[in-house]
Design an enzyme around this catalytic site. Structure first.
Site, PDB file in Angstrom:
ATOM      1  N   ASP A  36      49.672  44.958  46.601  1.00  0.00           N
ATOM      2  CA  ASP A  36      48.303  45.457  46.733  1.00  0.00           C
ATOM      3  C   ASP A  36      48.230  46.217  48.063  1.00  0.00           C
ATOM      4  O   ASP A  36      48.621  45.672  49.096  1.00  0.00           O
ATOM      5  CB  ASP A  36      47.320  44.287  46.722  1.00  0.00           C
ATOM      6  CG  ASP A  36      45.868  44.719  46.601  1.00  0.00           C
ATOM      7  OD1 ASP A  36      45.461  45.677  47.296  1.00  0.00           O
ATOM      8  OD2 ASP A  36      45.135  44.094  45.830  1.00  0.00           O
ATOM      9  N   ILE A  37      47.752  47.453  48.043  1.00  0.00           N
ATOM     10  CA  ILE A  37      47.713  48.247  49.282  1.00  0.00           C
ATOM     11  C   ILE A  37      46.580  47.819  50.216  1.00  0.00           C
ATOM     12  O   ILE A  37      46.550  48.214  51.364  1.00  0.00           O
ATOM     13  CB  ILE A  37      47.643  49.769  49.023  1.00  0.00           C
ATOM     14  CG1 ILE A  37      46.367  50.154  48.290  1.00  0.00           C
ATOM     15  CG2 ILE A  37      48.889  50.243  48.296  1.00  0.00           C
ATOM     16  CD1 ILE A  37      46.129  51.656  48.244  1.00  0.00           C
ATOM     17  N   GLN A  99      35.529  43.124  38.656  1.00  0.00           N
ATOM     18  CA  GLN A  99      36.602  44.088  38.397  1.00  0.00           C
ATOM     19  C   GLN A  99      36.251  45.427  39.024  1.00  0.00           C
ATOM     20  O   GLN A  99      35.133  45.923  38.875  1.00  0.00           O
ATOM     21  CB  GLN A  99      36.831  44.246  36.887  1.00  0.00           C
ATOM     22  CG  GLN A  99      38.036  45.080  36.542  1.00  0.00           C
ATOM     23  CD  GLN A  99      38.301  45.142  35.029  1.00  0.00           C
ATOM     24  OE1 GLN A  99      37.477  44.735  34.219  1.00  0.00           O
ATOM     25  NE2 GLN A  99      39.456  45.663  34.667  1.00  0.00           N
ATOM     26  N   VAL A 100      37.237  46.018  39.728  1.00  0.00           N
ATOM     27  CA  VAL A 100      37.040  47.306  40.385  1.00  0.00           C
ATOM     28  C   VAL A 100      37.892  48.378  39.722  1.00  0.00           C
ATOM     29  O   VAL A 100      37.444  49.496  39.487  1.00  0.00           O
ATOM     30  CB  VAL A 100      37.357  47.205  41.896  1.00  0.00           C
ATOM     31  CG1 VAL A 100      37.242  48.555  42.571  1.00  0.00           C
ATOM     32  CG2 VAL A 100      36.427  46.195  42.566  1.00  0.00           C
ATOM     33  N   HIS A 105      44.585  43.523  35.418  1.00  0.00           N
ATOM     34  CA  HIS A 105      45.555  43.170  36.452  1.00  0.00           C
ATOM     35  C   HIS A 105      45.284  41.760  36.956  1.00  0.00           C
ATOM     36  O   HIS A 105      44.158  41.276  36.895  1.00  0.00           O
ATOM     37  CB  HIS A 105      45.531  44.179  37.611  1.00  0.00           C
ATOM     38  CG  HIS A 105      44.203  44.367  38.262  1.00  0.00           C
ATOM     39  ND1 HIS A 105      43.168  45.069  37.669  1.00  0.00           N
ATOM     40  CD2 HIS A 105      43.734  43.957  39.462  1.00  0.00           C
ATOM     41  CE1 HIS A 105      42.118  45.093  38.490  1.00  0.00           C
ATOM     42  NE2 HIS A 105      42.428  44.402  39.581  1.00  0.00           N
ATOM     43  N   HIS A 107      45.844  39.247  40.265  1.00  0.00           N
ATOM     44  CA  HIS A 107      46.123  39.148  41.695  1.00  0.00           C
ATOM     45  C   HIS A 107      46.888  37.861  41.955  1.00  0.00           C
ATOM     46  O   HIS A 107      46.477  36.798  41.482  1.00  0.00           O
ATOM     47  CB  HIS A 107      44.821  39.083  42.506  1.00  0.00           C
ATOM     48  CG  HIS A 107      43.979  40.295  42.430  1.00  0.00           C
ATOM     49  ND1 HIS A 107      43.960  41.250  43.431  1.00  0.00           N
ATOM     50  CD2 HIS A 107      43.098  40.725  41.489  1.00  0.00           C
ATOM     51  CE1 HIS A 107      43.105  42.198  43.103  1.00  0.00           C
ATOM     52  NE2 HIS A 107      42.567  41.905  41.932  1.00  0.00           N
TER      53      HIS A 107
END
Length: 148
Positions: A36-37, A99-100, A105, A107
């Site tokens: 994750d950035i 959710q974005v 996905h 995490h």
């Protein structure tokens, strides 16, 4: 209520097509795991299916099973590689659910006693830090798969 359509231009779809970079941790024909950035903890990894699915509500059950298998493999690698005491595993559905990015996905966040998750501020981690964590986690996964 009808579900919103999958957007093929979401950031994870672009990563899957190679249009955006990612520090990969684990990959099969059907899943991809990468750093994750904007990590909430050192070693924060995302696991996604390669098939287009908006979230848990529309993913094909076979793809969901593969996502779950990969999540377990990567979670074991994250815990071992990062020397974590535990893990938080999260999956969000639709905006109201947190959710974005609208490509399903999961995490995986390594956790240590007494150390809170960082807030989601939008701050990006340095690429060299993400690369170092990715290498550490990859090595742990490789060692586990080799029986070591």
């Amino acid at each position: 209520m009808s579900e919103a359509a999958y957007d093929p231009n979401n950031v994870f779809a672009k990563i899957l097509r190679g249009e955006l970079p990612a520090q990969k941790v684990y990959e099969t024909e059907r899943v991809l795991a990468f750093m994750d950035i904007m990590p909430r903890a050192d070693g924060h990894v995302l696991v996604i299916p390669k098939t287009p699915a908006r979230n848990l509500l529309d993913i094909h059950p076979d793809d969901l099973a593969e996502l779950a298998r990969a999540t377990q493999i990567v979670a074991r690698g994250v815990k071992a590689g990062m020397g974590a005491e535990g893990l938080t595993v999260q999956q969000f559905n639709e905006s109201a659910g947190g959710q974005v990015v609208f490509h399903i996905h999961v995490h995986i966040l390594p956790r240590w006693s007494g150390l809170a998750l960082r807030p989601h501020t939008g701050a990006m981690e340095k690429p060299e830090v993400l690369a170092r964590h990715a290498e550490t986690i990859q090595a742990a996964i490789t060692a586990m798969q080799a029986g070591g």
